[in-house]
Design a protein around this motif. Structure first.
Motif, PDB file in Angstrom:
ATOM      1  N   GLU A  83       0.837  -1.197   0.000  1.00 24.51           N
ATOM      2  CA  GLU A  83       0.000   0.000   0.000  1.00 24.51           C
ATOM      3  C   GLU A  83       0.875   1.251   0.000  1.00 24.51           C
ATOM      4  O   GLU A  83       1.829   1.363   0.753  1.00 24.51           O
ATOM      5  CB  GLU A  83      -0.874  -0.007   1.259  1.00 24.51           C
ATOM      6  N   SER A  84       0.557   2.209  -0.895  1.00 24.12           N
ATOM      7  CA  SER A  84       1.332   3.450  -0.919  1.00 24.12           C
ATOM      8  C   SER A  84       0.712   4.455   0.044  1.00 24.12           C
ATOM      9  O   SER A  84      -0.496   4.590   0.134  1.00 24.12           O
ATOM     10  CB  SER A  84       1.387   4.034  -2.323  1.00 24.12           C
ATOM     11  N   LYS A  85       1.575   5.127   0.773  1.00 18.06           N
ATOM     12  CA  LYS A  85       1.136   6.103   1.769  1.00 18.06           C
ATOM     13  C   LYS A  85       1.220   7.501   1.154  1.00 18.06           C
ATOM     14  O   LYS A  85       2.214   7.854   0.531  1.00 18.06           O
ATOM     15  CB  LYS A  85       2.040   6.010   2.995  1.00 18.06           C
ATOM     16  N   LYS A  86       0.159   8.297   1.324  1.00 16.02           N
ATOM     17  CA  LYS A  86       0.160   9.662   0.828  1.00 16.02           C
ATOM     18  C   LYS A  86       1.068  10.512   1.719  1.00 16.02           C
ATOM     19  O   LYS A  86       0.996  10.441   2.932  1.00 16.02           O
ATOM     20  CB  LYS A  86      -1.259  10.232   0.834  1.00 16.02           C
ATOM     21  N   ILE A  87       1.920  11.306   1.094  1.00 13.50           N
ATOM     22  CA  ILE A  87       2.849  12.164   1.828  1.00 13.50           C
ATOM     23  C   ILE A  87       2.125  13.433   2.237  1.00 13.50           C
ATOM     24  O   ILE A  87       1.510  14.106   1.423  1.00 13.50           O
ATOM     25  CB  ILE A  87       4.084  12.497   0.968  1.00 13.50           C
ATOM     26  N   ASP A  88       2.204  13.759   3.499  1.00 13.59           N
ATOM     27  CA  ASP A  88       1.539  14.933   4.049  1.00 13.59           C
ATOM     28  C   ASP A  88       2.415  16.164   3.823  1.00 13.59           C
ATOM     29  O   ASP A  88       3.539  16.240   4.321  1.00 13.59           O
ATOM     30  CB  ASP A  88       1.286  14.725   5.543  1.00 13.59           C
ATOM     31  N   PRO A  98       7.003  20.596   4.302  1.00  8.37           N
ATOM     32  CA  PRO A  98       6.555  21.820   3.623  1.00  8.37           C
ATOM     33  C   PRO A  98       7.185  22.055   2.259  1.00  8.37           C
ATOM     34  O   PRO A  98       6.623  22.765   1.444  1.00  8.37           O
ATOM     35  CB  PRO A  98       6.950  22.937   4.589  1.00  8.37           C
ATOM     36  N   ILE A  99       8.330  21.443   1.976  1.00 10.09           N
ATOM     37  CA  ILE A  99       8.970  21.632   0.671  1.00 10.09           C
ATOM     38  C   ILE A  99       8.107  21.060  -0.461  1.00 10.09           C
ATOM     39  O   ILE A  99       8.265  21.404  -1.616  1.00 10.09           O
ATOM     40  CB  ILE A  99      10.391  21.018   0.665  1.00 10.09           C
ATOM     41  N   LEU A 100       7.166  20.196  -0.117  1.00  6.28           N
ATOM     42  CA  LEU A 100       6.308  19.581  -1.122  1.00  6.28           C
ATOM     43  C   LEU A 100       5.084  20.433  -1.460  1.00  6.28           C
ATOM     44  O   LEU A 100       4.317  20.083  -2.343  1.00  6.28           O
ATOM     45  CB  LEU A 100       5.847  18.196  -0.641  1.00  6.28           C
ATOM     46  N   GLU A 101       4.906  21.556  -0.775  1.00  5.69           N
ATOM     47  CA  GLU A 101       3.773  22.420  -1.057  1.00  5.69           C
ATOM     48  C   GLU A 101       3.950  23.069  -2.424  1.00  5.69           C
ATOM     49  O   GLU A 101       5.065  23.307  -2.877  1.00  5.69           O
ATOM     50  CB  GLU A 101       3.640  23.503   0.007  1.00  5.69           C
ATOM     51  N   PHE A 102       2.854  23.389  -3.091  1.00  4.45           N
ATOM     52  CA  PHE A 102       2.893  24.008  -4.414  1.00  4.45           C
ATOM     53  C   PHE A 102       2.040  25.262  -4.409  1.00  4.45           C
ATOM     54  O   PHE A 102       0.901  25.247  -3.964  1.00  4.45           O
ATOM     55  CB  PHE A 102       2.377  23.031  -5.475  1.00  4.45           C
ATOM     56  N   ASP A 103       2.602  26.347  -4.881  1.00  2.00           N
ATOM     57  CA  ASP A 103       1.896  27.618  -4.962  1.00  2.00           C
ATOM     58  C   ASP A 103       1.734  27.971  -6.438  1.00  2.00           C
ATOM     59  O   ASP A 103       2.722  28.120  -7.162  1.00  2.00           O
ATOM     60  CB  ASP A 103       2.698  28.695  -4.238  1.00  2.00           C
ATOM     61  N   GLU A 104       0.506  28.092  -6.889  1.00  2.00           N
ATOM     62  CA  GLU A 104       0.237  28.377  -8.302  1.00  2.00           C
ATOM     63  C   GLU A 104       0.475  29.831  -8.685  1.00  2.00           C
ATOM     64  O   GLU A 104       0.502  30.161  -9.863  1.00  2.00           O
ATOM     65  CB  GLU A 104      -1.198  27.983  -8.638  1.00  2.00           C
TER      66      GLU A 104
END
Length: 54
Positions: free
Chosen positions: A2-7, A12-18
């Motif tokens: 099972e793949s776990k979703k990364i929070d 915070p480096i995984l956040e995306f700002d459009e």
């Protein structure tokens, strides 16, 4: 397996700002110059010396 979703709150480096506008926008403080076509950034001393012709 099972793949776990990364929070993104945990990483915070995984956040995306459009938004295309930066919080600190250099063009608000510095006038653009049309002097250079390219810019090379390196942290390797041997590359810097080779480009300088030393």
């Amino acid at each position: 397996m099972e793949s776990k979703k990364i929070d993104s709150k945990e990483f915070p480096i995984l956040e995306f700002d459009e938004s295309r506008l930066a919080i600190i926008e250099a063009t608000h403080f510095i006038k653009p110059k049309e002097e250079f076509e390219y810019c090379v950034i390196t942290f390797f001393r041997d590359v810097i010396e080779k480009m300088r012709g030393n």
